[in-house]
Design a protein around this motif. Structure first.
Motif, PDB file in Angstrom:
ATOM      1  N   ASP A  12       0.830  -1.216   0.000  1.00  0.00           N
ATOM      2  CA  ASP A  12       0.000   0.000   0.000  1.00  0.00           C
ATOM      3  C   ASP A  12       0.861   1.261   0.000  1.00  0.00           C
ATOM      4  O   ASP A  12       0.429   2.321  -0.468  1.00  0.00           O
ATOM      5  CB  ASP A  12      -0.936   0.009   1.211  1.00  0.00           C
ATOM      6  N   GLU A  13       2.090   1.164   0.498  1.00  0.00           N
ATOM      7  CA  GLU A  13       2.988   2.323   0.496  1.00  0.00           C
ATOM      8  C   GLU A  13       3.423   2.704  -0.913  1.00  0.00           C
ATOM      9  O   GLU A  13       3.809   3.859  -1.143  1.00  0.00           O
ATOM     10  CB  GLU A  13       4.182   2.041   1.401  1.00  0.00           C
ATOM     11  N   PHE A  14       3.352   1.775  -1.870  1.00  0.00           N
ATOM     12  CA  PHE A  14       3.572   2.170  -3.274  1.00  0.00           C
ATOM     13  C   PHE A  14       2.582   3.266  -3.648  1.00  0.00           C
ATOM     14  O   PHE A  14       2.931   4.255  -4.293  1.00  0.00           O
ATOM     15  CB  PHE A  14       3.344   0.985  -4.218  1.00  0.00           C
ATOM     16  N   GLU A  15       1.323   3.054  -3.263  1.00  0.00           N
ATOM     17  CA  GLU A  15       0.274   4.013  -3.607  1.00  0.00           C
ATOM     18  C   GLU A  15       0.457   5.322  -2.852  1.00  0.00           C
ATOM     19  O   GLU A  15       0.271   6.411  -3.407  1.00  0.00           O
ATOM     20  CB  GLU A  15      -1.096   3.403  -3.297  1.00  0.00           C
ATOM     21  N   LYS A  16       0.873   5.229  -1.587  1.00  0.00           N
ATOM     22  CA  LYS A  16       1.099   6.442  -0.792  1.00  0.00           C
ATOM     23  C   LYS A  16       2.188   7.314  -1.397  1.00  0.00           C
ATOM     24  O   LYS A  16       2.186   8.538  -1.221  1.00  0.00           O
ATOM     25  CB  LYS A  16       1.472   6.072   0.640  1.00  0.00           C
ATOM     26  N   LEU A  17       3.120   6.697  -2.111  1.00  0.00           N
ATOM     27  CA  LEU A  17       4.216   7.451  -2.719  1.00  0.00           C
ATOM     28  C   LEU A  17       3.836   8.049  -4.068  1.00  0.00           C
ATOM     29  O   LEU A  17       4.685   8.604  -4.771  1.00  0.00           O
ATOM     30  CB  LEU A  17       5.445   6.550  -2.871  1.00  0.00           C
ATOM     31  N   GLY A  18       2.562   7.936  -4.451  1.00  0.00           N
ATOM     32  CA  GLY A  18       2.086   8.625  -5.651  1.00  0.00           C
ATOM     33  C   GLY A  18       1.753   7.732  -6.824  1.00  0.00           C
ATOM     34  O   GLY A  18       1.813   8.194  -7.971  1.00  0.00           O
TER      35      GLY A  18
END
Length: 507
Positions: A12-18
């Motif tokens: 999910d942190e992939f998505e948080k990074l844009g």
């Protein structure tokens, strides 16, 4: 061959990074298309209490065979029980705790299952598929497009001593991995202006983040000599030619050491291994805040996530059980058997580079991982080793070992452990992030549709697009990226719609 998937939060942190649409919900959906898990028998599950890693979550219908090896030895169970007795917990799910991990393994033929057996061989006779081996790509030929971006016109490659060009009508997709995809792009005139200027390649598209932000996993082994009367067969036997020939013959029958795999793992947090976890966290946080204005674009956002991983107890520390000798500097003694516990680092703060040093495509780029450039990496590594060495006092390990061979009793304090790590550690060969999927202003190279910024039809589909490396061996994630990338290329996936769907599901 280890089939491990990252924690949900770290995808999910992939998505948080844009990167809209790059989240755990889609990851699971796409990785399941590859997974062809063959569950162990009830007898095997009862006999091996560590086969408990939520195997129901693994896909069953994909072409890649996944299974537990034909032989799960008592020594494997002994190593895992030692980890549990030392204070770690059984894995409630595959991403944190102690468990046996499936391998990419065909339990009928007792051979490795991989991309060739799963994807190529079933499709090799398709009329629209042509595979050339030993065909080295030299560069992508590009031309300016009416919209001001670059179009890939074709790919130049060397085959059988001659240079050929294949023309591109649609997309050109790079899947050369984190070490070579940036190399091919640089030879094609894409990348950092300073790098291309040094090697005499005309700059066609400036992307300062290309070949930067490299992240890797590292490991180092602690080995003990086993007592001669414990009765365990270890991989050490294979150093002897006679034993090796015997086990090759046994493998043909589905028996022997060649049916074993590396299956014993623990994914854990720094807090579970070290009383210094909070001190290391605070020291690292203070250093990052003090230097935040010096970081390249996008790195502070990554570091903030990595700090949060330490604080929340993410499994950045990994322990791998190996039934044999694999460590340094002392060599194994003839006729002796060993046991090795690896410490592996999954959330490194140091960032490496990969850049061309010549316009000659035959000359490899310069790989500089910048290991331990950030002192927090050595701090965490050292604490992991200190915890592993204490296993010598924990049953059942303490009942079967003679002495520690590596690093050895002469290595005592933190400084000596650090020096030994630097001398004997190695890459786990999980290099990632050289073509990072990040916003362009954060030194990104590809967008959420895996398209290289500033181009209309060049995409990268491999581990190099991962923006922030995760706590898992990356093979499953490479297949997931490939499946999601295939749907993007075919127009069957809309990142923005997928992101909205994920947010609704979470809410």
């Amino acid at each position: 061959m280890s089939w491990t998937k990252p924690p949900k939060e770290e995808i999910d942190e992939f998505e948080k990074l844009g990167n809209p649409g790059w989240n755990w919900q889609n990851y699971e959906r796409y990785v399941a298309k590859t997974e062809g898990f063959i569950a162990p028998s009830e007898e095997v599950r009862k006999r091996n209490d560590y086969v408990n890693m939520s195997i129901e979550q693994i896909g069953r219908d994909g072409p890649l065979k996944l299974a537990y090896p034909g032989r799960i030895d008592e020594l494997d169970s002994t190593m895992l029980q030692t980890l549990l007795n030392a204070g770690l917990s059984k894995a409630a799910n595959p991403t944190k705790g102690v468990s046996f991990i499936p391998n990419t393994y065909d339990p009928i033929k007792h051979v490795r299952s991989y991309a060739t057996t799963a994807f190529y061989l079933p499709n090799k006779d398709r009329p629209n598929l042509k595979v050339l081996i030993n065909a080295a790509v030299q560069r992508i030929n590009t031309q300016p497009a009416p919209n001001g971006k670059l179009d890939a016109a074709g790919v130049e490659f060397e085959y059988d001593g001659k240079v050929h060009t294949v023309n591109a009508q649609k997309d050109v997709c790079l899947a050369a991995g984190a070490l070579k995809s940036p190399h091919i792009l640089e030879l094609s005139g894409v990348g950092r202006k300073d790098v291309l200027g040094k090697i005499g390649v005309p700059l066609k598209l400036e992307l300062p983040g290309l070949g930067e932000n490299i992240q890797d996993h590292m490991h180092v082994g602690v080995s003990w000599e086993l007592k001669q009367d414990v009765g365990f067969e270890t991989i050490d036997l294979l150093r002897d030619a006679t034993h090796n020939a015997k086990h090759l013959d046994l493998h043909a029958l589905g028996e022997g050491l060649y049916t074993r795999g590396i299956i014993g793992f623990a994914f854990t947090s720094l807090h579970q291994l070290s009383p210094l976890a909070d001190t290391i966290y605070e020291r690292t946080k203070a250093k990052i805040l003090a230097n935040k204005d010096k970081f390249p674009p996008g790195l502070l956002e990554q570091y903030n996530i990595q700090l949060d991983r330490i604080k929340r107890g993410a499994p950045g520390c990994e322990i791998i059980c190996y039934p044999g000798f694999l460590s340094g500097p002392a060599p194994p003694a003839e006729g002796k058997s060993y046991i090795t516990f690896f410490a592996a680092m999954n959330h490194c703060f140091s960032r490496g580079t990969i850049h061309s040093t010549s316009s000659d495509p035959h000359k490899e780029p310069e790989f500089d991982p910048h290991y331990f450039e950030q002192e927090v990496d050595l701090d965490i590594f050292t604490e992991s080793i200190k915890w592993i060495r204490k296993l010598a006092d924990v049953s059942p390990l303490k009942d079967i070992i003679v002495n520690e061979l590596n690093p050895g009793p002469q290595v005592k304090d933190d400084a000596q452990i650090g020096d030994w790590i630097k001398k004997c550690m190695g890459s786990t060969y999980h290099a990632a992030s050289s073509c990072a999927m990040l916003p362009k202003e954060h030194n990104g190279v590809v967008d959420p549709e895996l398209r290289v910024y500033g181009t209309n039809n060049i995409r990268v589909v491999d581990l190099s697009v991962v923006p922030l490396l995760f706590a898992a061996h990356p093979m499953a994630s490479v297949y997931s990226i490939a499946e999601q990338g295939a749907d993007i290329i075919k127009g069957k996936f809309n990142p923005l719609e997928a992101s909205v769907a994920s947010l609704k599901l979470s809410a």
